[in-house]
Scaffold this motif. Sequence first.
Motif, PDB file in Angstrom:
ATOM      1  N   PHE A   1       0.834  -1.206   0.000  1.00 55.63           N
ATOM      2  CA  PHE A   1       0.000   0.000   0.000  1.00 55.63           C
ATOM      3  C   PHE A   1       0.866   1.252   0.000  1.00 55.63           C
ATOM      4  N   ALA A   2       1.932   1.232   0.789  1.00 60.89           N
ATOM      5  CA  ALA A   2       2.852   2.377   0.842  1.00 60.89           C
ATOM      6  C   ALA A   2       3.528   2.581  -0.510  1.00 60.89           C
ATOM      7  N   GLY A   3       3.869   1.461  -1.171  1.00 63.28           N
ATOM      8  CA  GLY A   3       4.488   1.545  -2.498  1.00 63.28           C
ATOM      9  C   GLY A   3       3.548   2.151  -3.526  1.00 63.28           C
ATOM     10  N   VAL A   4       2.269   1.777  -3.462  1.00 69.04           N
ATOM     11  CA  VAL A   4       1.258   2.323  -4.383  1.00 69.04           C
ATOM     12  C   VAL A   4       1.089   3.819  -4.155  1.00 69.04           C
ATOM     13  N   LEU A   5       1.014   4.225  -2.879  1.00 71.96           N
ATOM     14  CA  LEU A   5       0.874   5.647  -2.556  1.00 71.96           C
ATOM     15  C   LEU A   5       2.072   6.445  -3.054  1.00 71.96           C
ATOM     16  N   HIS A   6       3.253   5.875  -2.888  1.00 76.55           N
ATOM     17  CA  HIS A   6       4.472   6.559  -3.338  1.00 76.55           C
ATOM     18  C   HIS A   6       4.453   6.730  -4.856  1.00 76.55           C
ATOM     19  N   ALA A   7       4.054   5.670  -5.570  1.00 82.31           N
ATOM     20  CA  ALA A   7       3.998   5.734  -7.037  1.00 82.31           C
ATOM     21  C   ALA A   7       3.001   6.785  -7.495  1.00 82.31           C
ATOM     22  N   GLN A   8       1.851   6.851  -6.819  1.00 83.19           N
ATOM     23  CA  GLN A   8       0.836   7.845  -7.169  1.00 83.19           C
ATOM     24  C   GLN A   8       1.346   9.262  -6.920  1.00 83.19           C
ATOM     25  N   SER A   9       2.026   9.446  -5.784  1.00 83.19           N
ATOM     26  CA  SER A   9       2.577  10.758  -5.438  1.00 83.19           C
ATOM     27  C   SER A   9       3.651  11.174  -6.435  1.00 83.19           C
ATOM     28  N   LYS A  10       4.508  10.203  -6.817  1.00 81.18           N
ATOM     29  CA  LYS A  10       5.576  10.468  -7.780  1.00 81.18           C
ATOM     30  C   LYS A  10       4.975  10.842  -9.134  1.00 81.18           C
ATOM     31  N   LYS A  11       3.936  10.137  -9.537  1.00 82.51           N
ATOM     32  CA  LYS A  11       3.288  10.423 -10.826  1.00 82.51           C
ATOM     33  C   LYS A  11       2.716  11.835 -10.832  1.00 82.51           C
ATOM     34  N   LYS A  12       2.133  12.259  -9.727  1.00 86.74           N
ATOM     35  CA  LYS A  12       1.593  13.626  -9.639  1.00 86.74           C
ATOM     36  C   LYS A  12       2.710  14.660  -9.762  1.00 86.74           C
ATOM     37  N   GLN A  13       3.863  14.384  -9.159  1.00 85.80           N
ATOM     38  CA  GLN A  13       5.022  15.269  -9.306  1.00 85.80           C
ATOM     39  C   GLN A  13       5.452  15.365 -10.767  1.00 85.80           C
ATOM     40  N   ASP A  14       5.466  14.211 -11.440  1.00 85.56           N
ATOM     41  CA  ASP A  14       5.834  14.167 -12.855  1.00 85.56           C
ATOM     42  C   ASP A  14       4.869  15.019 -13.681  1.00 85.56           C
ATOM     43  N   GLN A  15       3.571  14.814 -13.445  1.00 88.45           N
ATOM     44  CA  GLN A  15       2.549  15.541 -14.201  1.00 88.45           C
ATOM     45  C   GLN A  15       2.684  17.054 -13.978  1.00 88.45           C
ATOM     46  N   LYS A  16       2.936  17.442 -12.752  1.00 85.51           N
ATOM     47  CA  LYS A  16       3.097  18.868 -12.436  1.00 85.51           C
ATOM     48  C   LYS A  16       4.294  19.449 -13.182  1.00 85.51           C
ATOM     49  N   ALA A  17       5.410  18.694 -13.216  1.00 92.00           N
ATOM     50  CA  ALA A  17       6.615  19.164 -13.908  1.00 92.00           C
ATOM     51  C   ALA A  17       6.350  19.333 -15.401  1.00 92.00           C
ATOM     52  N   ILE A  18       5.710  18.355 -16.006  1.00 95.64           N
ATOM     53  CA  ILE A  18       5.432  18.413 -17.447  1.00 95.64           C
ATOM     54  C   ILE A  18       4.533  19.606 -17.767  1.00 95.64           C
ATOM     55  N   LYS A  19       3.457  19.763 -17.000  1.00 94.09           N
ATOM     56  CA  LYS A  19       2.496  20.838 -17.289  1.00 94.09           C
ATOM     57  C   LYS A  19       3.044  22.217 -16.967  1.00 94.09           C
ATOM     58  N   SER A  20       4.099  22.270 -16.131  1.00 90.62           N
ATOM     59  CA  SER A  20       4.691  23.576 -15.824  1.00 90.62           C
ATOM     60  C   SER A  20       5.439  24.151 -17.024  1.00 90.62           C
ATOM     61  N   MET A  21       5.634  23.349 -18.088  1.00 89.88           N
ATOM     62  CA  MET A  21       6.247  23.864 -19.303  1.00 89.88           C
ATOM     63  C   MET A  21       5.266  24.678 -20.149  1.00 89.88           C
ATOM     64  N   CYS A  22       3.983  24.683 -19.775  1.00 87.54           N
ATOM     65  CA  CYS A  22       2.981  25.459 -20.501  1.00 87.54           C
ATOM     66  C   CYS A  22       3.117  26.942 -20.159  1.00 87.54           C
ATOM     67  N   GLY A  23       2.610  27.787 -21.060  1.00 87.80           N
ATOM     68  CA  GLY A  23       2.591  29.220 -20.799  1.00 87.80           C
ATOM     69  C   GLY A  23       3.324  30.004 -21.872  1.00 87.80           C
ATOM     70  N   CYS A  24       3.613  31.254 -21.562  1.00 84.41           N
ATOM     71  CA  CYS A  24       4.258  32.181 -22.496  1.00 84.41           C
ATOM     72  C   CYS A  24       5.722  32.360 -22.095  1.00 84.41           C
ATOM     73  N   TYR A  25       6.619  32.232 -23.071  1.00 86.50           N
ATOM     74  CA  TYR A  25       8.053  32.257 -22.767  1.00 86.50           C
ATOM     75  C   TYR A  25       8.838  33.111 -23.762  1.00 86.50           C
ATOM     76  N   GLU A  26       9.794  33.819 -23.238  1.00 84.14           N
ATOM     77  CA  GLU A  26      10.854  34.377 -24.068  1.00 84.14           C
ATOM     78  C   GLU A  26      11.939  33.304 -24.133  1.00 84.14           C
ATOM     79  N   VAL A  27      12.270  32.879 -25.336  1.00 85.40           N
ATOM     80  CA  VAL A  27      13.171  31.739 -25.506  1.00 85.40           C
ATOM     81  C   VAL A  27      14.487  32.189 -26.143  1.00 85.40           C
ATOM     82  N   ALA A  28      15.585  31.727 -25.573  1.00 82.72           N
ATOM     83  CA  ALA A  28      16.913  31.929 -26.173  1.00 82.72           C
ATOM     84  C   ALA A  28      17.387  30.586 -26.699  1.00 82.72           C
ATOM     85  N   PHE A  29      17.623  30.505 -28.025  1.00 83.20           N
ATOM     86  CA  PHE A  29      18.096  29.280 -28.675  1.00 83.20           C
ATOM     87  C   PHE A  29      19.596  29.426 -28.934  1.00 83.20           C
ATOM     88  N   ASN A  30      20.392  28.525 -28.367  1.00 83.41           N
ATOM     89  CA  ASN A  30      21.849  28.609 -28.505  1.00 83.41           C
ATOM     90  C   ASN A  30      22.425  27.255 -28.906  1.00 83.41           C
TER      91      ASN A  30
END
Length: 301
Positions: free
Chosen positions: A14-43
């Motif tokens: 049960f603890a392993g399942v909870l950890h996996a779910q929590s980790k997945k939510k962290q992943d989803q948050k990181a991916i979606k944080s790439m959304c929005g408006c950006y000034e981009v420097a390409f080098n």
Amino acid sequence: MKKSISFVLLSFVFAGVLHAQSKKKQDQKAIKSMCGCYEVAFNFAETFEYSNDSTYVPSKTKHDKGLEWVQLVEDSDDKIMLQHLLIVGSPEQPYIVKHWRQDWEYQNTNLYEFDHDNKWKFISLPKKVVEGQWSQKVFQVDDSPRYEGTATWIHADGKSYWENTTDAPLPRREYTTRSDYNVTTRTNRQEIVAQGWIHDQDNNKVIREEGKEDVLLAQEKGHNDYVKVADSNCKAAQEYWASHEAKWQIVRLKWDEVFARNKDLSLEEKVDNKVLFKYLFDDENYNSAEQINPVIESFVK
């Protein structure tokens, strides 16, 4: 005693399942944080060359800037789709370029790995190999395939990043000027930082021929810095997507049908002397499935 052991094991699972779910939510948050408006420097800068040709000329160092809107297109439990829209021209008369797209899929087993010369190999990975991982599928401006890879999002020491090495076609800045290599082996690292995110690249320029060993021609460093600005700065891109989203959904659905064939893919570079994006960027003549589907199919060998 047996009950106690069973309870401990159940608690552990049960603890392993909870950890996996929590980790997945962290992943989803990181991916979606790439959304929005950006000034981009390409080098980009060529770092080392390995050619035996004394007349070899390295690629010029590239510094470019742009304003980019990253649109959240799909947000389900196991898939997140992000569409990049580049804003060019003056603020008074902006022009929108539908740029690259990145799809993130959780524990995805099916990938199209770039081979060379407009060919991709279909591979199916064991479930155990991709456990806890996200595949990143990157697409061209016309939603044709570019490159794909799978890896684990890492959240440690205040950092969130994903890193993978995979083969890819030459980027536009190279294939319009270079013909002495035909594969880019890319190590991509996407890291979320306080001011936005960073797309870091270590790339090998590779010559690949059937039946021969790969030849390393040169290496390159890429560093693209996405600095977040107010969403209102990207209003033109948001308006573009609102009026064009339905069309590009038709395009994606057709490509999904092609990918679902689950076999190696080979694409024509041009049909009637015209590349695919030239057709699909023609909003006047290519808007419906009846117009779009046949032209995409004509590029599939």
